[in-house]
Every structure is written in C-alpha cells, then in structure tokens.
Design a protein around this motif. Structure first.
Motif, short mmCIF file in Angstrom:
data_model
loop_
_atom_site.label_atom_id
_atom_site.label_comp_id
_atom_site.label_asym_id
_atom_site.label_seq_id
_atom_site.Cartn_x
_atom_site.Cartn_y
_atom_site.Cartn_z
N GLU A 1 0.80 -1.22 0.00
CA GLU A 1 0.00 0.00 0.00
C GLU A 1 0.83 1.28 0.00
O GLU A 1 0.43 2.29 0.56
CB GLU A 1 -0.95 0.00 1.20
N GLY A 2 2.03 1.26 -0.58
CA GLY A 2 2.80 2.48 -0.72
C GLY A 2 3.64 2.80 0.49
O GLY A 2 4.20 1.91 1.15
N ILE A 3 3.77 4.09 0.83
CA ILE A 3 4.68 4.55 1.87
C ILE A 3 3.92 5.43 2.86
O ILE A 3 3.00 6.16 2.49
CB ILE A 3 5.87 5.31 1.24
N SER A 4 4.30 5.32 4.15
CA SER A 4 3.64 6.08 5.22
C SER A 4 4.65 7.01 5.89
O SER A 4 5.80 6.64 6.11
CB SER A 4 3.05 5.14 6.28
N ARG A 5 4.19 8.24 6.21
CA ARG A 5 5.00 9.20 6.98
C ARG A 5 4.40 9.28 8.39
O ARG A 5 3.20 9.52 8.57
CB ARG A 5 4.96 10.57 6.31
N PHE A 6 5.24 9.08 9.42
CA PHE A 6 4.78 9.03 10.81
C PHE A 6 5.53 10.10 11.61
O PHE A 6 6.76 10.09 11.70
CB PHE A 6 5.05 7.65 11.41
N ASP A 7 4.78 11.06 12.17
CA ASP A 7 5.38 12.15 12.93
C ASP A 7 5.35 11.89 14.44
O ASP A 7 5.61 12.79 15.24
CB ASP A 7 4.69 13.47 12.60
N GLY A 8 5.04 10.66 14.83
CA GLY A 8 4.96 10.31 16.25
C GLY A 8 3.54 10.33 16.76
O GLY A 8 3.25 9.76 17.82
N LEU A 9 2.63 10.97 16.00
CA LEU A 9 1.23 11.06 16.43
C LEU A 9 0.28 10.43 15.43
O LEU A 9 -0.66 9.74 15.81
CB LEU A 9 0.85 12.54 16.66
N SER A 10 0.51 10.69 14.15
CA SER A 10 -0.41 10.20 13.13
C SER A 10 0.37 9.84 11.87
O SER A 10 1.52 10.24 11.68
CB SER A 10 -1.48 11.26 12.81
N PHE A 11 -0.32 9.08 11.00
CA PHE A 11 0.28 8.61 9.75
C PHE A 11 -0.29 9.40 8.57
O PHE A 11 -1.47 9.77 8.56
CB PHE A 11 0.00 7.12 9.53
N LEU A 12 0.56 9.64 7.57
CA LEU A 12 0.16 10.26 6.30
C LEU A 12 0.64 9.31 5.20
O LEU A 12 1.84 9.00 5.13
CB LEU A 12 0.80 11.64 6.14
N ASN A 13 -0.26 8.82 4.37
CA ASN A 13 0.06 7.77 3.39
C ASN A 13 0.14 8.33 1.98
O ASN A 13 -0.63 9.21 1.59
CB ASN A 13 -0.98 6.65 3.46
#
Length: 731
Positions: free
Chosen positions: A44-56
């Motif tokens: 499902e691609g790549i996820s960015r995690f800032d410590g609180l939530s994910f952005l896909n």
C-alpha cells in the motif's frame, strides 16, 4: 508482518493499519530531516509518521507503485523509494512543504498534486525491480536492480523536481560486468571507508561483489566494421559458385580453388555438379562484377525483382567482448532514417522495389554511461540494385503503347458506326450503366464490410495478446530464474559429491527439487494462459459448451485492462468485480462470449480514459474533485438466466444516440480509433445465444463507486435450445 514497533527504553508500542499505517507488511524505513519516520509497505505504498499520526502516499501522488522495497535519504535530505515497478524520488523541498502543511498548519500554499518523480527503464534503468539504494561518496547514487547496478549523479542542491537520471551508468552482464542481480534485503549494498562498494547478488558463483568505482576504465577505441555475409531470400549462397568466370580456361584452376574453398565454408563441403547447377538455375538472373577476397561478398550486385529479399550480416573486429558494441544501419532509398540502436549484427529487407540502393552501417562501444557512449565510426557502405519486374520494364511499356495505338483506329471506326444506333438505345444504355454502378457500389460495400470485420477481429486479438503478454511475463520470469539457479546448484552438488560431501549434496538436491516444483507451478500457470489465448483466437464455427460465466468475466476484465496498459503506459484505472457465486455454468460458445466481454470492457476503459484526459485538460469538472476512473463488472443469477452488468464512470452515452450504438458502423470514436462494428457484432452474438444486450446511461445499478457513465447489460438464458453456432457472427 505486523506493522512497526517503537521501544522508548522501558516499553514497546506497536502501530499497524488500525492506527493509520498504510499496510501491516512493512519493508524499509528511514527518517527525514525533521525526524519523521518514512515507512515502506509491501502492498500500500509509503507512510509518513510524525509520532502522532500517519500520512500515506501512493501512485496518486506520483509513487511508481504500491509495492515498496527500499527507502533511503541522501545527504541533501531527498528521499529515494525503490519499488517493484521503478524508482521514485521526493525532494527535500517537498518534504519541507509537507512538514509545513501538516505540522505547522501552513495551508496558505497548496501542496503540488504530484509529490514524487518516478523513473523506469524508459529513463535508462536496467530493470524496474529496485532492490537496493545507496549514496556514494563522489556525488553519485547507486541503485541495485533485478538486472544489475545503476549509478547516476546526485541531484543538485535545492532541486524541486527531478526530470532525468543524469549520466546513468549500467553495470551488468550486458555491459561486460559480472553482475546479475542484487539481493532482496535491507543491507545488500555497503560502502566501506575507502568508498568501495560491497554488494550481495543472487548468483551462487559470484554471491559477493566488490566494486571499486573509482578504478573504472572505459573503452575509448572505435571498432572496425566489416561485411561478413550476404544472403538472398534467407539462403546462404556460395557466390564463387555463381561466378561465370570459372569457365574461362586461362584462370580455371585458380577460380575453381576459390569456388571449392567458398563452398566448404558455406556448405561444409564442395557441391556436386548437379547441386552446383541447381544453385545456378535458382539464381540464374543475378549479376555482379566481382567478389570480395576475404569475406565472399559480391561487388556490383544486380538482383532480379523475384530475388528482392536480402539479408546483410555485418560485425566488428572486437573479439574479446563483442556484446559491448552497438550498431545503427540505414538502407538509403528504402529507409527514411537510421535504425534504432541495436546489438544484433544482421539487417533484413524484403519486397524491395526496383532502384539503386546503398546500405550503410556504423558502430560504437556502448559504454556504461547512458548518452555518453563512444563516438560513432564512419559508416561503411554496400551498394546494389534491384531490377523491375517484367511488366514494369521499358519494353513492356513500349508494348502497351503499341497495343493502345493499334486499337485507336478500329475503335474510332467502330464508334462512328455505332453513333446512329446509340441514339435509339440511349435511354436503355443509361439504365444499364446505372444498374452496373449500383452493382459495383454493392460489391465495394461488401468488400469494405469484409475488411472492417477482419480489422475488428485483429483488433480484438491484439487487445487479448497485449493483456496475455503482461499476464504470462511473471510465470516465465520465475521459470527462467529458477532454471538458472538450479543449473548452478547442480554444478555445486557435483563438486560436493566429488569431494565426498554427501550431506551437503543432499541439501542442495532438496533445494533443486523445490526449484523444480516452482518451475512446474509457474509453467502450468503459463500453460493455462496460452490455452486461454488459443481458445480465444481459434478460427471456425464455435461449439457450445458448459462455461463458467464468472471466470471468463473476471479473466476478460483483467486482460482488457493489461492490454490497454501495454499500449498506453500513462493509462490508470481501477477495475472492480462483484460476482454472484450462485451463477451457474451456461451452455454458450466461450470464444464468442469472450469477444463480447473484451469489446465492451475495451470501450469502457476507453471511455473513462478519455473522460479523465478531458478533466485534466480543463473540462467541465475540476480534476481536483478527486475523479478516479473505474470499470466494474457484476454478475447475478436471474429466474430464467444470468445477468452481466459492465459499468463505467465515464462521460456516458447521450440519450440521442442510445438507439444507435448497436447499429453497424456507428461509432463516436475519432477516425482511425474504431470501426463501429464491435458493439454491432456483440449484439448479434448475444442475440444468437437467445439473450439480450442493452445500454443504460447513467447506470441504473446502486453501486456507490459508479453513479455516472454508462452500463451495458447482458442477459443470457438457461434455454438449451438457443442456436449453437452461427458462422456469420464469428469475428
């Protein structure tokens, strides 16, 4: 396989798809300049995690594919993402923009729609399966692929978008280096303190590769070109055997020795007198001035029209590694431009018209740097001519002229004598001429219809072939890879057995057995695909048989999508299936039903593709509204038959033309993109099965995904007495 886990020194915290992670199957990860975690997932691609939530992120944001295998950050803060369909790049400037947009709440500047730049083999990569990414110490990026290593320049600082891979170099067996592929692991490439690359490969013989890039030497010497052989109609010829000079008494002995030597080289032995005479009879009208001394090539060749199919073999003096030489050729008078850059050393030309021709070929060393290969050599040339057929010779035209002139006088007398009679029957002649014109027009119409039906057949077969080519590629790749690995394992097993290491040999034998099982599995998959293609393209009158409607509905949907993708790499669409498991097998002609389904699927994918292009070019709807092309198929068991609904969310069918879409030769496609016969023949095929085909726009189904566009509804009855064959409807 279960997400990612964080350890803070005291306890563990696990994040998975329920927390917003794109997929639980995670592969690679790295951090950006702000400390955010970028996690690659398998599906499902790549996820960015800032410590609180994910952005896909996925293909909608420019990512090459959803299957991510590697994620790396370079010194400038750019992110590189390796997928199984290409290499993706997002600049540090865009990473900063994402940080400002989502973390600081700076929404005044909208994010660009395309965040990632993606690169495939069309940009110079040796393969689209990206397994390793590593930044080298001399402003270079190294990428490990399924077909070797690619090295290119690091992007300049503060770059926003990357449009090419500058100065890309390829290192694999095709460019003369012992590199097959890179291992599918997280640390398959390592740079030591001296900048030397260590890489793990998928080859048992050269499992560990040491590569000192700084010591690389490139060949700057131009190769010398030679013509090696000339064949006529694909036949290798002993040209000395055709030379009439062998009958000259003053040089008979010398010429016969040359002839015998040439025959031994060409045929493996001298020809008998009967075979030599047969050769002369077959090529009796070929003429030439002389024969080249080293390679037997005729000079001043003149070919009769019936021998206008020629093969020219050429090569270079590069003996140590001829695979590093590439060529271009042109036949002046036949070609308008130079051929593509090729590795092969043969050129073939057929159906050459009469005239003078000059064949030219040039060569260069490939080099490892794309666009920076060696300079082209000066072309070498070979001249020959082709005579016209007898009916286009000067004496044939003279005969035509004489015959025409001979007929003029008697024809004028005849016309004068007939002038009086013509007045009496003038009205009858006009009627007869009109009838002949009608008959001629009718014949032309039948001929045109026949040609269009044949064109529709070839178009259907072409769409199927393109889809099957995509489907069959994966099992064939597995068969080839496991075959190569098994061959290497057999060599190792023989060595262990010779050394008395029987336990090691047994372990290797078990590995070989597992590889053979995999080869058998994927071979059966390829066999099933080929059988489906043969069944589709089989000519003649089809016979009815029990057929799984759900299976061919899903199969044709997938083949149609991949067929269009094979022709248009920019095309993207989702396709959905909703198949009723209670649908029984029907007694139909499978080949004809497949053609109907492929025809309607192709039209649906064309409709959503054109509508998507219209929106992106400023149509009646803003592309930022989130339009996603979708084609779906739904099957349902009815009281007296089976219903198949094929829906799309394209622009739809105007109410003014709904009644015309099944008429022969009616089409809304631009000239050259449709014959107007597909839906007409599909309608006739369904009627021949006792069923019905109709269109609704917008769709009447209650699908949440599709609320606009068109829906074609096919109903097929359970009736066993519907016509079983109809020759006139076979595409």
């Amino acid at each position: 396989d279960a997400g990612i886990t964080k350890f803070d020194g005291e306890s563990f915290t696990t994040y998975d798809s329920s927390h917003g992670l794109a997929d639980d199957l995670t592969i690679g990860m790295t951090t950006d300049s702000f400390g955010n975690l970028w996690v690659g997932t398998l599906n499902e691609g790549i996820s960015r995690f800032d410590g609180l939530s994910f952005l896909n992120f996925g293909p909608d944001q420019g990512l090459a594919e959803k299957s991510v295998g590697k994620v790396e950050r370079d010194r400038q803060g750019n992110l590189w993402v390796g997928t199984y369909s290409g290499l993706s790049f997002i600049s540090s400037a865009k990473v900063t923009a994402i940080q400002d947009y989502y973390t600081k709440g700076n929404t005044a500047i909208a994010l660009p729609e395309k965040l990632f730049n993606s690169f495939t083999t069309s940009y110079g990569l040796p393969d689209n399966v990206i397994l390793q990414i590593s930044e080298m110490g001399d402003e270079k990026i190294a990428v490990g692929t399924n077909l070797g290593i690619a090295i290119f320049d690091s992007p300049v600082a503060d770059v926003l978008d990357l449009d090419s891979l500058r100065n890309i170099e390829i290192f694999n067996s095709n460019t003369g280096y012992p590199v097959k592929d890179l291992t599918d692991g997280q640390n398959g490439i390592f740079l030591d303190r001296e900048g030397i690359m260590w890489a793990g490969t998928g080859n048992n013989k050269t499992a560990l590769l040491r590569f000192d890039y700084s010591a690389l030497k490139r060949n700057k010497v131009q190769p010398d070109l030679i013509f090696k052989q000339l064949r006529i109609n694909e036949e290798v010829i002993s040209w000395h055997s055709l030379n009439p000079g062998y009958e000259e008494k003053d040089r008979a002995k010398i010429r016969s020795e040359e002839r015998d030597a040439d025959e031994i080289l060409v045929y493996g032995g001298t020809l008998s007198d009967t075979a030599r005479q047969s050769l002369k009879d077959r090529f009796d009208n070929i003429a030439f001035d002389s024969i080249n001394k080293f390679y037997s090539i005729p000079i001043g060749l003149v070919l009769p029209y019936r021998h206008n199919h020629i093969n020219i073999d050429y090569g270079s003096n590069e003996l140590s590694n001829p695979s590093l030489v590439e060529y271009q050729y042109i036949l002046e008078g036949y070609d308008e431009e130079w051929s593509p850059i090729l590795k092969k050393t043969s050129a073939t030309f057929g159906n050459i018209q009469e005239g003078e021709y000059t064949f030219k070929v040039r060569a260069r060393f490939t080099g490892t740097v794309a666009g920076d290969a060696g300079d082209w050599t000066e072309p070498i040339s070979y001249e020959f001519s082709v005579l016209p057929p007898w009916y286009r010779t000067w004496w044939a035209y003279a005969f035509y002229l004489m015959g025409f002139l001979t007929l003029i006088y008697p024809l004028s007398i005849y016309n004068k004598n007939q002038a009086i009679k013509a007045e009496k029957v003038k009205a009858q002649e006009r009627d007869l001429a009109h009838a002949k014109e009608i008959e001629k027009a009718y014949k032309n119409l039948k001929s045109t219809q026949s040609q269009l039906i044949q064109a529709e057949k070839m178009a259907s077969l072409g769409e199927l072939t393109a889809g099957i080519a995509h489907e069959i590629q994966n099992p064939l790749n597995f068969v080839n890879n496991f075959s190569e690995v098994s061959a290497e394992l057999i060599l190792e097993m023989n060595e262990d057995m010779a050394a008395g290491k029987l336990e090691d040999a047994k372990i290797i034998a078990e590995d070989i057995k597992q590889n053979l099982d995999r080869i058998t599995l994927h071979g059966r998959r390829a066999d099933s695909i080929v059988k489906a293609m043969l069944q589709h393209s089989r000519s003649g009158i089809g016979q009815k048989e029990k057929t799984d409607i759900n299976a061919i509905s899903e199969e044709c949907l997938r083949l149609s999508y991949h067929g269009i993708r094979a022709k248009d790499k920019e095309f993207h669409s989702e396709y959905l299936t909703n198949l009723d498991p209670d649908v029984p097998h029907l007694n139909v002609i499978p080949r004809d039903i497949r053609k109907v389904l492929l025809n309607i699927y192709n039209n649906a994918f064309y409709a959503v593709s054109e509508y998507d292009k219209e929106l992106k070019n400023g149509g009646d709807k803003n592309p930022e509204d989130g339009y996603v092309p979708i084609v779906s198929v739904t099957t349902k068991k009815l009281a007296n038959g089976v219903e198949i609904r094929i829906s799309d969310n394209g622009k739809g069918v105007a109410s003014t033309i709904k009644d015309k879409v099944f008429q022969p030769f009616f089409t809304t496609k631009p000239t050259g993109k449709g014959t107007g016969l597909g839906l007409s023949l599909s309608y006739d095929i369904i009627k021949a099965h006792g069923g019905d085909l109709r269109v609704e726009s917008p769709p009447s189904s209650t699908s949440d995904e599709i609320k606009q566009g068109a829906e074609f509804i096919i109903t097929l009855p359970f009736d066993e007495n519907s016509p079983q064959e109809n020759e006139s409807l076979v595409l």
